[in-house]
Write a protein that holds these residues in place. Structure first.
Motif, short mmCIF file in Angstrom:
data_model
loop_
_atom_site.label_atom_id
_atom_site.label_comp_id
_atom_site.label_asym_id
_atom_site.label_seq_id
_atom_site.Cartn_x
_atom_site.Cartn_y
_atom_site.Cartn_z
N ALA A 1 0.81 -1.23 0.00
CA ALA A 1 0.00 0.00 0.00
C ALA A 1 0.85 1.27 0.00
N GLU B 1 3.47 1.92 -1.52
CA GLU B 1 4.07 2.28 -2.80
C GLU B 1 3.13 3.12 -3.66
N ALA B 2 1.86 3.25 -3.21
CA ALA B 2 0.96 4.18 -3.89
C ALA B 2 1.44 5.61 -3.60
N HIS B 3 0.99 6.57 -4.40
CA HIS B 3 1.46 7.94 -4.22
C HIS B 3 0.48 8.82 -3.48
N LYS C 1 -5.28 6.52 1.02
CA LYS C 1 -6.57 5.84 0.90
C LYS C 1 -7.03 5.41 2.30
#
Ligand code: PLP
Length: 423
Positions: free
Chosen positions: A3, A5-7, A10
């Motif tokens: 998770a 590594e998302a930019h 959320k």
């Protein structure tokens, strides 16, 4: 993809989620209570500007562990340096023995100090220790015992540094008497020192050092005019006083230069650094002109100061700051300031905006309005904190991207618009 590594963030659960709630409850039972947790963020892992909590929610971090995670969370090059050094040896008290990369880091830090001449570096573990070292060194090298600091300043919480700190009453209440001989002037008012302190309260020839934040951090990201630091330099020169700049928060590339004082052209006598210097590993540096570092063996030391793993992390951090991240701090700082410069005229909530590099403040109309937006931003997955009476402070890791900065500003602007409507 994990998770983090998302930019962008959320949020998957109500906040705090069940695991975070349990962690907060355990903390309340067993951990000493003076910490000031503003919201229940319970961290599992981090990568760049993204943090994941124990329930799998991800957040965009505009706090950087209070301006510490300069290269972002767990930058691979910093992690690699830490892993390689840990596998060799963890500790061998650099105050009593030698390891070569301590001198290597000292040489590199000395080279960043403005002005000509040789410099030397004393290593500690934290910001407050960097300040303690500067205070002791100033007394030792001048033979004088008094200090001047500024209203609203924060220099740390050990007894010497706390005597300089004049940020919040809670930090001083029931801890006195503190170190005597500390005088405070309004920030940023250099004339007060000559006109008030030196006329009525303290003879200038008894003052060892003036200690100043080139940008006041906890006090609200207050950026003084260059003339303030320049006048302090002149006062110091006139009376043989040392100029100590506390770059614990403003240094290590955060303003787009290694040290915030460099924007003013002023050459200080001592620079205190910590926080971002080793990307999150505990390290501080008190850097001074070589002739000031005159103390003799035994005068000052710390078992852990300059720990070899922290030094390895600092060398990797310096590589990253110098090769790309200081430039990114300049670019992203400009991008953010350009975007928010019209807010005071557009939003009833916003009184002022200011910043240098990635030290940015959005001053709101009240303490309560600020605190509410901090909480609402957390619920939206954006981690920000306050500074001073009513400022939001933005201090992201220096790896922040344009997409992330835009996301953060969209959230804050939307929250300001909603708050405008509530008024
Ligand atoms: N000086 C400044 C300007 C700071 O912002 C801080 C911490 O916020 C300190 C000193 C103290 O640093 P530490 O908490 O590492 O002791």
């Amino acid at each position: 993809m994990v998770a983090t590594e998302a930019h962008l963030p959320k949020i998957l659960t109500a906040l705090p989620g069940p695991k975070a709630k349990a962690a907060v409850e355990a903390d309340a039972r067993f951990v000493s209570p003076p910490y000031t947790r503003v919201y229940p963020l319970v961290v599992e892992r981090g990568h760049g500007c993204i943090l994941e909590d124990v329930d799998g929610n991800t957040f965009l971090d505009f706090n950087a562990g209070i301006a510490v995670c300069s290269t972002g969370h767990s930058h691979p090059k910093v992690v690699d340096a830490i892993q390689r050094q840990s596998a060799k040896f963890l500790h061998m008290s650099g105050t009593d023995f030698y390891y070569p990369h301590m001198a290597e880091l000292a040489e590199r830090l000395a080279a960043t100090f403005p002005g000509p001449g040789e410099k030397k570096v004393y290593f500690g573990n934290s910001g407050t220790e960097a300040i303690e070292a500067a205070m002791k060194l100033a007394r030792y090298s001048t033979g004088r015992d008094k200090f001047i600091a500024f209203h609203g300043c924060f220099h740390g919480r050990t007894m010497g540094a706390l005597s300089l700190t004049s940020s919040k009453l809670a930090q001083r209440r029931r801890f006195g008497p503190l170190v005597p001989g500390v005088y405070h002037a309004p920030y940023p008012d250099a004339a007060y020192i000559e006109n008030q302190l030196f006329r009525a309260l303290v003879p200038p020839e008894e003052v060892a050092a003036i200690v100043v934040e080139p940008i006041q951090g906890e006090g609200g990201y207050l950026i003084p005019p260059h003339s303030f630091l320049q006048e302090l330099r002149q006062i110091c020169d006139r009376h043989g006083i040392l100029l100590v700049v506390d770059e614990v928060q403003s240094g290590c590339g955060r303003t787009g230069k290694m040290w915030a004082i460099e924007h003013t052209g002023v050459v200080p006598d001592i620079i205190c650094s910590a926080k971002g210097i080793a990307s999150g590993m505990p390290l501080s540096a008190t850097i001074a002109r070589a002739e000031i570092m005159s103390w003799k063996p035994g005068a000052h030391a710390s078992t852990f100061g300059g720990n070899p793993v922290c030094i390895a992390a600092a060398l990797a951090t310096l590589d990253l700051l110098e090769s790309e991240l200081m430039a990114n701090a300049t670019d992203m700082g400009k991008f953010i300031l350009d975007r928010i410069s019209g807010w005071p005229s557009r939003h009833k909530m916003v009184r002022d905006v200011r910043g240098r590099g990635l030290m940015v403040a959005i001053e709101l109309i009240s303490h309560d309005a600020r605190d509410r937006i901090v909480q609402e931003a957390f619920q939206r997955g954006l981690l920000i904190l306050g500074a001073g009476e009513s400022a939001l402070r933005l201090m992201p890791p220096l790896v922040v991207t344009r997409e992330q900065a835009s996301f953060a500003l969209d959230v804050i602007e939307e929250l300001c618009s909603t708050a405008d409507e509530r008024r």
